[in-house]
Design an enzyme around this catalytic site. Structure first.
Site, PDB file in Angstrom:
ATOM      1  CB  SER A 214      -0.504  -2.772   6.355  1.00 60.59           C
ATOM      2  OG  SER A 214      -1.251  -3.838   6.889  1.00 60.59           O
TER       3      SER A 214
ATOM      4  CE1 TYR B  30       0.961  -5.258   1.284  1.00 62.38           C
ATOM      5  CE2 TYR B  30       0.168  -6.099   3.395  1.00 62.38           C
ATOM      6  CZ  TYR B  30       0.192  -5.106   2.430  1.00 62.38           C
ATOM      7  OH  TYR B  30      -0.539  -3.963   2.617  1.00 62.38           O
TER       8      TYR B  30
ATOM      9  CE  LYS C  20       2.264  -1.863   1.994  1.00 65.05           C
ATOM     10  NZ  LYS C  20       2.236  -0.696   1.113  1.00 65.05           N
TER      11      LYS C  20
HETATM   12  P1  NAD Z   1      -4.917  -1.496  -4.957  1.00 62.20           P
HETATM   13  O1  NAD Z   1      -4.253  -2.694  -5.496  1.00 62.20           O
HETATM   14  O2  NAD Z   1      -6.368  -1.302  -5.223  1.00 62.20           O
HETATM   15  O3  NAD Z   1      -4.157  -0.171  -5.413  1.00 62.20           O
HETATM   16  C1  NAD Z   1      -2.783  -0.133  -5.654  1.00 62.20           C
HETATM   17  C2  NAD Z   1      -2.572   0.595  -6.964  1.00 62.20           C
HETATM   18  O4  NAD Z   1      -1.177   0.667  -7.221  1.00 62.20           O
HETATM   19  C3  NAD Z   1      -3.205  -0.096  -8.154  1.00 62.20           C
HETATM   20  O5  NAD Z   1      -3.900   0.854  -8.922  1.00 62.20           O
HETATM   21  C4  NAD Z   1      -2.032  -0.679  -8.923  1.00 62.20           C
HETATM   22  O6  NAD Z   1      -2.279  -0.756 -10.306  1.00 62.20           O
HETATM   23  C5  NAD Z   1      -0.951   0.313  -8.577  1.00 62.20           C
HETATM   24  N1  NAD Z   1       0.408  -0.222  -8.637  1.00 62.20           N
HETATM   25  C6  NAD Z   1       0.900  -1.357  -8.087  1.00 62.20           C
HETATM   26  N2  NAD Z   1       2.211  -1.492  -8.346  1.00 62.20           N
HETATM   27  C7  NAD Z   1       2.576  -0.405  -9.069  1.00 62.20           C
HETATM   28  C8  NAD Z   1       3.793   0.035  -9.642  1.00 62.20           C
HETATM   29  N3  NAD Z   1       4.905  -0.677  -9.515  1.00 62.20           N
HETATM   30  N4  NAD Z   1       3.797   1.195 -10.337  1.00 62.20           N
HETATM   31  C9  NAD Z   1       2.679   1.929 -10.471  1.00 62.20           C
HETATM   32  N5  NAD Z   1       1.486   1.554  -9.955  1.00 62.20           N
HETATM   33  C10 NAD Z   1       1.434   0.405  -9.252  1.00 62.20           C
HETATM   34  O7  NAD Z   1      -4.637  -1.487  -3.378  1.00 62.20           O
HETATM   35  P2  NAD Z   1      -5.285  -0.586  -2.241  1.00 62.20           P
HETATM   36  O8  NAD Z   1      -6.167  -1.444  -1.434  1.00 62.20           O
HETATM   37  O9  NAD Z   1      -5.807   0.656  -2.813  1.00 62.20           O
HETATM   38  O10 NAD Z   1      -3.978  -0.319  -1.384  1.00 62.20           O
HETATM   39  C11 NAD Z   1      -3.201   0.848  -1.557  1.00 62.20           C
HETATM   40  C12 NAD Z   1      -2.000   0.771  -0.647  1.00 62.20           C
HETATM   41  O11 NAD Z   1      -2.425   0.595   0.700  1.00 62.20           O
HETATM   42  C13 NAD Z   1      -1.071  -0.407  -0.951  1.00 62.20           C
HETATM   43  O12 NAD Z   1       0.256   0.013  -0.763  1.00 62.20           O
HETATM   44  C14 NAD Z   1      -1.449  -1.432   0.115  1.00 62.20           C
HETATM   45  O13 NAD Z   1      -0.396  -2.281   0.438  1.00 62.20           O
HETATM   46  C15 NAD Z   1      -1.798  -0.536   1.277  1.00 62.20           C
HETATM   47  N6  NAD Z   1      -2.736  -1.174   2.216  1.00 62.20           N
HETATM   48  C16 NAD Z   1      -3.910  -1.678   1.755  1.00 62.20           C
HETATM   49  C17 NAD Z   1      -4.792  -2.309   2.640  1.00 62.20           C
HETATM   50  C18 NAD Z   1      -6.069  -2.899   2.149  1.00 62.20           C
HETATM   51  O14 NAD Z   1      -6.656  -3.719   2.840  1.00 62.20           O
HETATM   52  N7  NAD Z   1      -6.600  -2.529   0.999  1.00 62.20           N
HETATM   53  C19 NAD Z   1      -4.453  -2.418   3.996  1.00 62.20           C
HETATM   54  C20 NAD Z   1      -3.248  -1.860   4.430  1.00 62.20           C
HETATM   55  C21 NAD Z   1      -2.392  -1.233   3.531  1.00 62.20           C
HETATM   56  C1  UD1 Z   2      -5.553  -9.362   5.740  1.00 64.16           C
HETATM   57  C2  UD1 Z   2      -4.075  -9.595   5.674  1.00 64.16           C
HETATM   58  C3  UD1 Z   2      -3.364  -8.344   6.166  1.00 64.16           C
HETATM   59  C4  UD1 Z   2      -3.802  -7.133   5.339  1.00 64.16           C
HETATM   60  C5  UD1 Z   2      -5.327  -7.022   5.452  1.00 64.16           C
HETATM   61  C6  UD1 Z   2      -5.886  -5.892   4.655  1.00 64.16           C
HETATM   62  C7  UD1 Z   2      -3.814 -12.004   5.986  1.00 64.16           C
HETATM   63  C8  UD1 Z   2      -3.332 -13.075   6.896  1.00 64.16           C
HETATM   64  N1  UD1 Z   2      -3.743 -10.739   6.475  1.00 64.16           N
HETATM   65  O1  UD1 Z   2      -5.865  -9.055   7.074  1.00 64.16           O
HETATM   66  O2  UD1 Z   2      -1.977  -8.488   6.074  1.00 64.16           O
HETATM   67  O3  UD1 Z   2      -3.205  -5.949   5.844  1.00 64.16           O
HETATM   68  O4  UD1 Z   2      -5.910  -8.243   4.978  1.00 64.16           O
HETATM   69  O5  UD1 Z   2      -5.714  -6.140   3.291  1.00 64.16           O
HETATM   70  O6  UD1 Z   2      -4.235 -12.241   4.862  1.00 64.16           O
HETATM   71  N2  UD1 Z   2     -12.164 -14.243   7.295  1.00 64.16           N
HETATM   72  C9  UD1 Z   2     -13.019 -15.317   7.242  1.00 64.16           C
HETATM   73  N3  UD1 Z   2     -13.366 -15.783   6.004  1.00 64.16           N
HETATM   74  C10 UD1 Z   2     -12.915 -15.235   4.846  1.00 64.16           C
HETATM   75  C11 UD1 Z   2     -12.039 -14.122   4.925  1.00 64.16           C
HETATM   76  C12 UD1 Z   2     -11.676 -13.668   6.170  1.00 64.16           C
HETATM   77  O7  UD1 Z   2     -13.438 -15.851   8.263  1.00 64.16           O
HETATM   78  O8  UD1 Z   2     -13.269 -15.709   3.751  1.00 64.16           O
HETATM   79  C13 UD1 Z   2     -11.803 -13.707   8.623  1.00 64.16           C
HETATM   80  C14 UD1 Z   2     -10.316 -13.762   8.921  1.00 64.16           C
HETATM   81  O9  UD1 Z   2      -9.975 -14.969   9.539  1.00 64.16           O
HETATM   82  C15 UD1 Z   2     -10.159 -12.540   9.866  1.00 64.16           C
HETATM   83  C16 UD1 Z   2     -11.241 -11.569   9.367  1.00 64.16           C
HETATM   84  O10 UD1 Z   2     -12.167 -12.347   8.641  1.00 64.16           O
HETATM   85  O11 UD1 Z   2     -10.476 -12.900  11.185  1.00 64.16           O
HETATM   86  C17 UD1 Z   2     -10.702 -10.475   8.465  1.00 64.16           C
HETATM   87  O12 UD1 Z   2      -9.965 -11.088   7.399  1.00 64.16           O
HETATM   88  P1  UD1 Z   2      -9.383 -10.236   6.167  1.00 64.16           P
HETATM   89  O13 UD1 Z   2     -10.437  -9.375   5.592  1.00 64.16           O
HETATM   90  O14 UD1 Z   2      -8.711 -11.198   5.258  1.00 64.16           O
HETATM   91  O15 UD1 Z   2      -8.328  -9.265   6.850  1.00 64.16           O
HETATM   92  P2  UD1 Z   2      -7.091  -9.615   7.818  1.00 64.16           P
HETATM   93  O16 UD1 Z   2      -6.913 -11.044   8.010  1.00 64.16           O
HETATM   94  O17 UD1 Z   2      -7.259  -8.766   9.021  1.00 64.16           O
END
Ligand code: NAD
Ligand code: UD1
Length: 341
Positions: free
Chosen positions: A129, A153, A157
Site C-alpha cells: 500500500s 496496518y 505491510k
Molecule cells: P478485502 O478485505 O476486500 O479482501 C481481503 C480478503 O482476504 C478477504 O476476502 C478476506 O476474507 C481475506 N482474508 C483476510 N485474512 C485472511 C486470512 N488470514 N486467511 C485467508 N483469507 C483472509 O480487501 P481488499 O481491499 O481486497 O485488499 C486486498 C489486499 O490489498 C489487502 O492485503 C489490503 O491490505 C491491500 N490493500 C488494499 C487497499 C484498499 O484500499 N482496498 C489499499 C492498499 C492495499
Molecule cells: C486510507 C488509509 C490508508 C489505506 C487507504 C486505502 C487512513 C489514515 N489511511 O487512506 O492507510 O491504504 O485508506 O484503504 O485511514 N475523507 C473525508 N471524509 C471521509 C473519508 C475520507 O474527507 O469520510 C478524506 C480523507 O481525509 C482523505 C481522502 O478523503 O483526504 C481519502 O480518504 P480514504 O478514502 O480514507 O483514503 P486514505 O486516507 O488515503
C-alpha cells in the site's frame, strides 16, 4: 491468447481487489485457485465472478495461516505463482487490535512463504500500500522514497515487504513483485462485483456513495486547511479493474525477472476530496451534502504516485479516468445498496 503462467493461487481472492483480479486472470487464460477464510468477504462474490467469467472456481475455504491447508493446496496443484491479497486492512481497527493485525498479516505471509518455499514455488505478487511511504516529503512519490509507517496496518505491510526483500537477498531464485496500491475505487462494469464495506465505511468513495443512495445523511470532509489547491486532502484514486490488470502485467514480468521489485500502482494524478464530490455528483446526478470537519488523525495532505517505473517495467498504466471511476462506483452501489446481502 498467450499464457504466461498456468495456475495461480490467489489468497484473499473473494475480497474486493482479489475478486476483480480473479476475473482478469481468467479472462487472460490463467487457471485460478482461490484461498480465503471469508473473514471480510462473501461467497456470493465468487458466485458472481463465476457468472461474469462462465468458469466454475476452485475454492479452498481456509485461513492462510493454516499451514496444513496450504500444504494440501500445493500438493493438489502445481502453482506457477501466488498473488497474496489475504489480509486485514482497516487502519483505525489496526490501532485498536494490533495483535490481530500482526498475526493475520505478518504471520499469514510467513506461513504462506514457508509453504511456497517447501514446495519450490518462489514467485509471488504481494499487495502492499502507498501507506508505506508514511507522510512523504513531496509528491509525486517514487518507489525509492523512504519507507515508514504510522499505524499497525502500515507496519504490517512494511514488515512483509522487508521479509520479502530478505528472502530475495538470501535466495536468488525468488521472483517477487510488491505492488503498492494507491486508492482503489470503483467496480467491475457489470455492477456484479464491487467493494462491500459492511457497516459505516471509513474510505471516501464508499462513504460518498452511501450518501448518494440515501443511507447516510452527509459526508464529513476531514479538513479544508491542508496545503493543497482547495485545502482538502489529495489522493490518487485508481480503478480496481486497472489495479487488477497490473497484477497480470506483474506476473508476466516475473516470468523473466528474478529478485524483488516494488511498483507504484496509481494513475499519477491527485484529486481533492471536493473534486471527488463534484465528480461523483456529475456521474450520479445525486446531490452530495457535506460538512467541513476537523482533520482526521493520521491523514496526510497529498499522496499521488510517480508511475514511471510501473509504466516502463511492467508496461502498465491506468486506462480509466475519474469519470469512469465515478460511473462504475455508482453503478455498483446503486445495484447493490446493501453490498452482497
Ligand atoms: P478485502 O478485505 O476486500 O479482501 C481481503 C480478503 O482476504 C478477504 O476476502 C478476506 O476474507 C481475506 N482474508 C483476510 N485474512 C485472511 C486470512 N488470514 N486467511 C485467508 N483469507 C483472509 O480487501 P481488499 O481491499 O481486497 O485488499 C486486498 C489486499 O490489498 C489487502 O492485503 C489490503 O491490505 C491491500 N490493500 C488494499 C487497499 C484498499 O484500499 N482496498 C489499499 C492498499 C492495499
Ligand atoms: C486510507 C488509509 C490508508 C489505506 C487507504 C486505502 C487512513 C489514515 N489511511 O487512506 O492507510 O491504504 O485508506 O484503504 O485511514 N475523507 C473525508 N471524509 C471521509 C473519508 C475520507 O474527507 O469520510 C478524506 C480523507 O481525509 C482523505 C481522502 O478523503 O483526504 C481519502 O480518504 P480514504 O478514502 O480514507 O483514503 P486514505 O486516507 O488515503
Amino acid at each position: 491468447m498467450q499464457q504466461f503462467n498456468n495456475k495461480i493461487l490467489v489468497t484473499g481472492g473473494a475480497g474486493y481487489i482479489g475478486s476483480h483480479t480473479v476475473v482478469s486472470l481468467i479472462e487472460q487464460g490463467f487457471e485460478v485457485v482461490v484461498l480465503d477464510n471469508f473473514s471480510n468477504s462473501s461467497a456470493e462474490a465468487l458466485r458472481r465472478v463465476e457468472r461474469i467469467t462462465g468458469v466454475t472456481l476452485d475454492v479452498v475455504s481456509a485461513d492462510v495461516r493454516d499451514r496444513q491447508a496450504l500444504q494440501n493446496a500445493f500438493e493438489h496443484n502445481k502453482f506457477d505463482a501466488v498473488i497474496h491479497f489475504a489480509g486485514l486492512k482497516a487502519v483505525g481497527e489496526s490501532a485498536q487490535q494490533p495483535l490481530r493485525y500482526y498475526l493475520n498479516n505478518v504471520d499469514g505471509a510467513l506461513q504462506l512463504l514457508q509453504v511456497m518455499n517447501d514446495n519450490g514455488c518462489k514467485r509471488i505478487v504481494f499487495s502492499s500500500s502507498a501507506t508505506v511511504y508514511g507522510d512523504p516529503s513531496s509528491v509525486p512519490i517514487t518507489e525509492s522514497f523512504p519507507l515508514s509507517a504510522t499505524n499497525p496496518y502500515g507496519q504490517s505491510k512494511l514488515m512483509v515487504e522487508n521479509i520479502l526483500r530478505d528472502i530475495s537477498s538470501s535466495d536468488p531464485n525468488w521472483q517477487i513483485s510488491i505492488l503498492r496500491y494507491f486508492n482503489p475505487v470503483a467496480a467491475h462494469q457489470s455492477g456484479l462485483i464491487g467493494e462491500d464495506s459492511g457497516g459505516v465505511p471509513n474510505n471516501l468513495l464508499p462513504y460518498i456513495s452511501q450518501v448518494g443512495v440515501g443511507k447516510l445523511e452527509f459526508l464529513s470532509v476531514y479538513g479544508n486547511d491542508y496545503d493543497t489547491h482547495d485545502g482538502t486532502g489529495v489522493r490518487d484514486y485508481i480503478h480496481v479493474v486497472d489495479l487488477a490488470s497490473a497484477h497480470i502485467k506483474a506476473l508476466k514480468v516475473l516470468d523473466d525477472e528474478h529478485g524483488c521489485q516494488s511498483y507504484n500502482i496509481g494513475t499519477g494524478r491527485g484529486y481533492s476530496v471536493l473534486e471527488i464530490v463534484k465528480a461523483f455528483e456529475r456521474a450520479s446526478g445525486q446531490n452530495i451534502e457535506y460538512k467541513i470537519m476537523p482533520r482526521r488523525l493520521g491523514d496526510i495532505a497529498s499522496c499521488y504516485a510517480d508511475t514511471d517505473k510501473s509504466a516502463r517495467t511492467l508496461g502498465w498504466q491506468a486506462e480509466h479516468d475519474l469519470d469512469d471511476m465515478m460511473r462504475d462506483h455508482w453503478h455498483w452501489q446503486r445495484k447493490n445498496p446493501n453490498g452482497y446481502n
